[in-house]
Write a protein that holds these residues in place. Sequence first.
Motif, PDB file in Angstrom:
ATOM      1  N   HIS A 613       0.889  -1.171   0.000  1.00 12.37           N
ATOM      2  CA  HIS A 613       0.000   0.000   0.000  1.00 12.37           C
ATOM      3  C   HIS A 613       0.921   1.213   0.000  1.00 12.37           C
ATOM      4  N   ALA A 614       1.053   1.877  -1.129  1.00  9.55           N
ATOM      5  CA  ALA A 614       2.161   2.839  -1.226  1.00  9.55           C
ATOM      6  C   ALA A 614       1.884   3.935  -2.242  1.00  9.55           C
ATOM      7  N   PHE A 615       2.560   5.063  -2.025  1.00 12.45           N
ATOM      8  CA  PHE A 615       2.720   6.157  -2.973  1.00 12.45           C
ATOM      9  C   PHE A 615       1.445   7.013  -3.097  1.00 12.45           C
ATOM     10  N   SER A 616       1.511   8.148  -2.444  1.00 11.19           N
ATOM     11  CA  SER A 616       0.409   9.105  -2.489  1.00 11.19           C
ATOM     12  C   SER A 616       0.254   9.653  -3.898  1.00 11.19           C
ATOM     13  N   PRO A 617      -0.887  10.277  -4.202  1.00 11.11           N
ATOM     14  CA  PRO A 617      -1.043  10.898  -5.521  1.00 11.11           C
ATOM     15  C   PRO A 617       0.073  11.886  -5.867  1.00 11.11           C
ATOM     16  N   MET A 618       0.627  12.585  -4.871  1.00 10.96           N
ATOM     17  CA  MET A 618       1.750  13.480  -5.155  1.00 10.96           C
ATOM     18  C   MET A 618       2.955  12.694  -5.642  1.00 10.96           C
ATOM     19  N   GLU A 619       3.223  11.566  -5.014  1.00  9.08           N
ATOM     20  CA  GLU A 619       4.336  10.731  -5.450  1.00  9.08           C
ATOM     21  C   GLU A 619       4.074  10.131  -6.830  1.00  9.08           C
ATOM     22  N   VAL A 620       2.827   9.807  -7.105  1.00 10.53           N
ATOM     23  CA  VAL A 620       2.484   9.286  -8.427  1.00 10.53           C
ATOM     24  C   VAL A 620       2.780  10.326  -9.505  1.00 10.53           C
ATOM     25  N   VAL A 621       2.350  11.560  -9.273  1.00  9.78           N
ATOM     26  CA  VAL A 621       2.607  12.621 -10.248  1.00  9.78           C
ATOM     27  C   VAL A 621       4.101  12.866 -10.392  1.00  9.78           C
ATOM     28  N   ASN A 622       4.815  12.841  -9.265  1.00 14.36           N
ATOM     29  CA  ASN A 622       6.264  13.033  -9.318  1.00 14.36           C
ATOM     30  C   ASN A 622       6.923  11.933 -10.146  1.00 14.36           C
ATOM     31  N   GLY A 623       6.534  10.687  -9.899  1.00 18.79           N
ATOM     32  CA  GLY A 623       7.098   9.589 -10.662  1.00 18.79           C
ATOM     33  C   GLY A 623       6.791   9.699 -12.135  1.00 18.79           C
ATOM     34  N   ALA A 624       5.538  10.050 -12.460  1.00 23.42           N
ATOM     35  CA  ALA A 624       5.144  10.160 -13.863  1.00 23.42           C
ATOM     36  C   ALA A 624       5.891  11.292 -14.559  1.00 23.42           C
ATOM     37  N   SER A 625       6.040  12.433 -13.876  1.00 20.08           N
ATOM     38  CA  SER A 625       6.712  13.577 -14.514  1.00 20.08           C
ATOM     39  C   SER A 625       8.195  13.305 -14.721  1.00 20.08           C
ATOM     40  N   ARG A 626       8.807  12.583 -13.794  1.00 20.44           N
ATOM     41  CA  ARG A 626      10.239  12.316 -13.930  1.00 20.44           C
ATOM     42  C   ARG A 626      10.530  11.263 -15.006  1.00 20.44           C
ATOM     43  N   THR A 627       9.606  10.341 -15.205  1.00 17.76           N
ATOM     44  CA  THR A 627       9.820   9.311 -16.222  1.00 17.76           C
ATOM     45  C   THR A 627       9.300   9.718 -17.588  1.00 17.76           C
ATOM     46  N   GLY A 628       8.478  10.776 -17.640  1.00 13.34           N
ATOM     47  CA  GLY A 628       7.862  11.159 -18.901  1.00 13.34           C
ATOM     48  C   GLY A 628       6.662  10.319 -19.271  1.00 13.34           C
ATOM     49  N   LEU A 629       6.197   9.478 -18.341  1.00 11.49           N
ATOM     50  CA  LEU A 629       5.036   8.633 -18.597  1.00 11.49           C
ATOM     51  C   LEU A 629       3.757   9.376 -18.237  1.00 11.49           C
ATOM     52  N   SER A 630       2.647   8.941 -18.815  1.00 11.95           N
ATOM     53  CA  SER A 630       1.355   9.453 -18.377  1.00 11.95           C
ATOM     54  C   SER A 630       1.040   8.867 -17.003  1.00 11.95           C
ATOM     55  N   ILE A 631       0.087   9.469 -16.313  1.00 13.30           N
ATOM     56  CA  ILE A 631      -0.342   8.947 -15.009  1.00 13.30           C
ATOM     57  C   ILE A 631      -0.790   7.495 -15.155  1.00 13.30           C
ATOM     58  N   ARG A 632      -1.566   7.212 -16.179  1.00 13.25           N
ATOM     59  CA  ARG A 632      -2.082   5.859 -16.380  1.00 13.25           C
ATOM     60  C   ARG A 632      -0.942   4.867 -16.625  1.00 13.25           C
ATOM     61  N   ASP A 633      -0.006   5.232 -17.495  1.00 11.20           N
ATOM     62  CA  ASP A 633       1.089   4.311 -17.805  1.00 11.20           C
ATOM     63  C   ASP A 633       1.995   4.100 -16.595  1.00 11.20           C
ATOM     64  N   TRP A 634       2.213   5.172 -15.823  1.00 10.99           N
ATOM     65  CA  TRP A 634       3.069   5.037 -14.637  1.00 10.99           C
ATOM     66  C   TRP A 634       2.409   4.114 -13.608  1.00 10.99           C
TER      67      TRP A 634
END
Length: 859
Positions: A613-634
Amino acid sequence: MTDAQPGRPTENAMRRALKRARDGVALDTAEAAVLLQARGEQLRDLSASAARVRDAGLEAAGRPGVITYSRKVFIPLTRLCRDRCHYCTFVTVPGKLRREGHGMYLSPDEVVEVARQGAALGCKEALFTLGDRPEDRWPEAREWLDAHGYDDTLAYVRAMAIRVLEETGLLPHLNPGVMSWTDLQRLKPVAPSLGMMLETTATRLWSEPGGPHHGSPDKEPAVRLRVLEDAGRSNVPFTTGVLIGIGESYEERADALFQLRRIQRQYQSIQEVIVQNFRAKPDTAMRAMPDAELEELAACIAVARHILGPAARIQAPPNLVDAEYALIVGAGIDDWGGVSPLTPDHVNPERPWPHIDQLAERTRESGFELRERLTVYPEFIARGEPWLDPRLLPHVRALADPETGLAREDALPEGLPWQEPDEGFTASGRTELHRTIDTEGRTGDRRADFDAVYGDWEALREQAAPGMVPQRIDSDVREALAQAADDPTRLSDDQALALLHADGPALDALCGIADDLRRATVGDDVTYIVTRNINFTNVCYTGCRFCAFAQRRTDADAYTLSLGQVADRAAQAWEVGATEVCMQGGIHPDLPGTAYFDIARAVRERVPGMHVHAFSPMEVVNGASRTGLSIRDWLTAAKEAGLDSIPGTAAEILDDEVRWVLTKGKLPAADWIEVVKTAHELGLRSSSTMMYGHVDQPRHWLGHLRTLAAIQQETGGFTEFVTLPFIHTNAPVYLAGIARPGPTTRDNRAVTAMARVLLHPHITNIQTSWVKLGAEGAAEMLRSGANDLGGTLMEETISRMAGSRYGSYRSIEDLRAIATLAGRPARPRTTLYGEVPAERVAAAEASDGHLPELLPLAD
């Protein structure tokens, strides 16, 4: 004295305004509008005082007598745009591009070739110019992007910025027009600076037919101001400016400058302000409009200098000043902007750049030395984190003079890898904080950059004022209580608000109704989960003003765990009966977007049966922006790596009115909603939360709960609602005197009861927090509509850093005792509120009360 001509200020008004400018008195909008009309001798007076302000600022910046410029190339990535500005010759249509033998976008090879030629000529900046989101208007643009594998224009901008960095070493400056908060997160890691002209705040020029911006969705002033604010919240060095002479009044022109001052005071993110004069162009709807005269330009520069102050960097494009360099320098500029030895000004192609040697000579004639800077200004290079992404530091340092932050003029750019920092998962800092926070406590009550990382506290104070004293309303709650008891789904907003304000016997009645509704919905069992929190790093520069957990990497309480330490903690938790690990961390600038996948994978490989159970929506957006992936793909990739569900934290209050007081840089409410809905669609369920009792009001609670109920009706993905009372003790926003000292007992009871009532029947589990309320407080909430106590936690750092007094661990026996206080039985549950396997129950019972020493293990 006689009055001035109609529309002109009186001589007395001009005299008073000039004196106030000379005396250094703050101007108001009316006085600024008067000074914008200074001409002749009046303009010379105004310019002289503006120049003194400029000179003081240059002295303070350590470069007295220096006017800067940036040696750059223009990369016109696409000339297509969804807007229809009536003065623009840059934008064209697909048919014309085809007839001229051009593609809808520059190809990657064309982009790199322009940048490579510029690097050979000593350029250090690659200015990407393009229209706003052309794929939204032109099918040809959408087809080109699809054919080349890009989701949108900004994905192509990002990819080309990386290629320019890696293959030429030029520093990208990106001008893609209006950007969302999420767009800024995507582009910040690939460009040291971004930009977008404000142009004007005159809404009528956009809204009224015939206006220069009519029919251009991206030119609405409110939208552009929001971009500037989002850039400030995101710690992006940002270039903006005003375009004068397009039909705005002097008052409207002054208003634009004051809006820029407001944003700069709050966020300190505007690295330069361009004052640009309108020049009519043939083949445009505004070809007959008169040009903005140079004295008008000089007056606006001087007024901008007085309004924005000595620290502002103010620029005028040298190819638009008709060789009147002395007039413009005298008005108070300190920068000439980007000058290209290779490419034309694609926005003003009829106006060639002056030769740099010529510009240096004319600048010298005005008593100044011309010095080259980089696309990102020295002040932001000196600030370092969080203004420059670590991925860009090698590229910037290769071109910057280490002493001045200006460009090393002898430096020739060379391509460098754009890659993740090497130290991402090296354990560092106070890695035992999860244990010693309960014994030794914090090193200090605030982080070392308290006065800078959160924005301007004084600017925030007025914004926060409405929430400092809770409003109370007088209303008859009897009708509302009757409706809640009869059918809570039919409560009107007025009735719900009355109940959120209830006190005394009315509040007791409300809690009784909520308790009855809880019993009818989920029964009498109080549920809990055996879980371990793992906060893998507390290094963060987001600037959440309520958070006492986040630290700078150099602060005494900062830490980062290695992947091995994360896995060890999960294994320890499994040994003592846990079914879940809950993992969240700060937005560490060195962690790559793929780090989250690595964390989930590390736990899954070490403990295959553990629910991640992990990664808040802020972390999700951070991960997606750093990888260049969309939210869905990340999220899809995270799920494949082992992620099972996400915590619905980072919600705070889903109302940006409150949100932008609580946090400087966290994701907006709309983005939180997008992440959660997308997770639910992918089969990743989440909790939902609300943090309350700071600068919020009951009306905000109502809106928040209504939003959650609507999401649940759409997706069915929420497992529970968690009440999170604000812990004020070490919270920066409280230490700065802006927030209330947390919710009252009345607030806690009302929120818990109304969560049960307003979320019925959509979210059936209401969780209370023993960490924040203690045993007695949690038991009271169990009598007010709650049915869940959360987890054993085993370690808890976030609330403890904020000043919670209730420890970091509760045994199963402790949680059962809290349920007993409420007169109820207790039983364990899984993350998704299922039955716990017998083997897990036995392991937890056997270990309860004598957990192994939960210390970080040496790798």
